[in-house]
Design an enzyme around this catalytic site. Sequence first.
Site, PDB file in Angstrom:
ATOM      1  CB  SER A  21      -0.916   0.025   1.228  1.00 41.94           C
ATOM      2  OG  SER A  21      -1.703   1.201   1.222  1.00 41.94           O
ATOM      3  CE  LYS A  49      -2.751  -2.617  -0.519  1.00 45.49           C
ATOM      4  NZ  LYS A  49      -3.738  -2.417  -1.560  1.00 45.49           N
ATOM      5  CG  HIS A  62      -4.855  -0.747   3.759  1.00 51.70           C
ATOM      6  ND1 HIS A  62      -5.038  -0.242   2.482  1.00 51.70           N
ATOM      7  CD2 HIS A  62      -4.058   0.148   4.404  1.00 51.70           C
ATOM      8  CE1 HIS A  62      -4.373   0.902   2.363  1.00 51.70           C
ATOM      9  NE2 HIS A  62      -3.778   1.145   3.515  1.00 51.70           N
ATOM     10  CG  ASN A  63      -7.012  -1.607  -0.677  1.00 54.87           C
ATOM     11  OD1 ASN A  63      -6.050  -1.318   0.026  1.00 54.87           O
ATOM     12  ND2 ASN A  63      -6.885  -1.871  -1.958  1.00 54.87           N
ATOM     13  CD  GLU A  78      -7.318   3.495  -0.214  1.00 51.98           C
ATOM     14  OE1 GLU A  78      -7.559   3.725  -1.423  1.00 51.98           O
ATOM     15  OE2 GLU A  78      -6.346   2.803   0.159  1.00 51.98           O
TER      16      GLU A  78
END
Length: 488
Positions: free
Chosen positions: A137, A193, A196-197, A200
Amino acid sequence: MSEQPTPGSGVANIGVTGMAVMGSNLARNLASREGNTVAIHNRTTAKAHRVAEEHPEAGFVVAETMADFAASLARPRTAVIMVKAGAPTDAVINELTEVFEPGDIIVDGGNADFHDTIRREAELREKGFVFVGCGISGGEEGALKGPSLMPGGSAEGYRTLGPILETIAARAGEDDSPCVTHVGTDGAGHFVKMVHNGIEYADMQLIGEAYDLLRRVLGYEPAKIAEVFAEWNTGDLNSYLIEITAEVLRQTDPRGGDEPLIDKVLDAAGAKGTGSWTVQNALDLGVPVSGIAEAVFARSLSSDPERRAVGQKLPGPERSVWIEDPHVFINEVRDSLYAAKIIAYAQGFDEIVAGAKKYGWDINLGEIARIWRAGCIIRAGFLDQITAAYVEHPDLITLLEAPVFSEALTKAQQGWRRVVATAVYSGVPTPALSTSLAYYDALRSPRLPAALTQLQRDFFGAHTYRRIDDEGSFHTLWSADRSEVSEG
């Protein structure tokens, strides 16, 4: 001049195949660190040569074929794949296994579906290869200057790969620690990940809603709102996304004139899939990630080609709510944004916990917060507090239990409620802010209407219900005498 490989020379300690922007930037980052010699490869050979010619300081070893690529790497060979997720990644993996040997390490640095990573790791392990799915990232700049790295796979693979990743990762904290950790086995890195996105998505949607409120309720112009966001960036909301929001809102049209660029941009946001994956997997795991889901749906709605035609036919409120003290309202929007941000992270961490339990991963949540402090898109000052919360209270059921966050939510909630009410009365959509408040209220409610849901399901489908005063499942004979029977 770039160095050409000699079969069997093994001059490079790591290689990167896939020379699009992310791949080439990651290769440049690797090459800039002492001790690294980097081999590069691309399906279109000319692109690899062009990258080497444009960056002679990197001393890249250019491989024209996959066999040359393998020959240029010292054993155990380590190669990072930076190509499009899905079938293209599988194709490159297949090519590498034809020229690599058992014990060599293959790293997928793309935005892969973690289910694919689990499959690939198992298949390659059976053949003797070490496969690592690594979430990366930070975008193009992060890949070049220091990303947040989330590698999964075996401990064996991390022993070789970890020291290399530590050289290129972003660094944070007083100890300047690298933002990388061994997340867990097989697909754990890509799963984290993905989450995480998803966070986001929620973070960006919440910021957009805060902007919309200041613009439509207070009537502020983008440049003035930029000043507000810049001020917010000095406090609890300090983060990369708040920082760049101020920069974006200051920007005037590059084509000329004084009009804000934001007013020239189509209000339809795209998505690449990881936000949707986060929501889909949360549904499978039975974990509510309502803030993330609303952010994904908001992008879908914004891109609906029929939205404007339909919207013109739908009536709204006659006027916005009058704000007597704009300064107070701005502070309440700020507090609402911070509170909803906490909810988004808490929901994301809940999904990580559920995923780890289902797939057998040992994931350290404090470490995840630590490696997100720099390099990645959601990097924010309050991640230090999340790290500290998990260190101090490793058995937290939810992040919201941590005193620092429960106190912040207590402080914010009255203003948060006024902001959501103001948005409703003014006809300004705030799906993420609103659903985050609803989630908070659901958690704190001593009793939910789910009891009614149980009885409705039992009435029409004999699905049974549970009681608060007895063990087991029960069914009421709704179509008969309405007596209750035990179903075990």
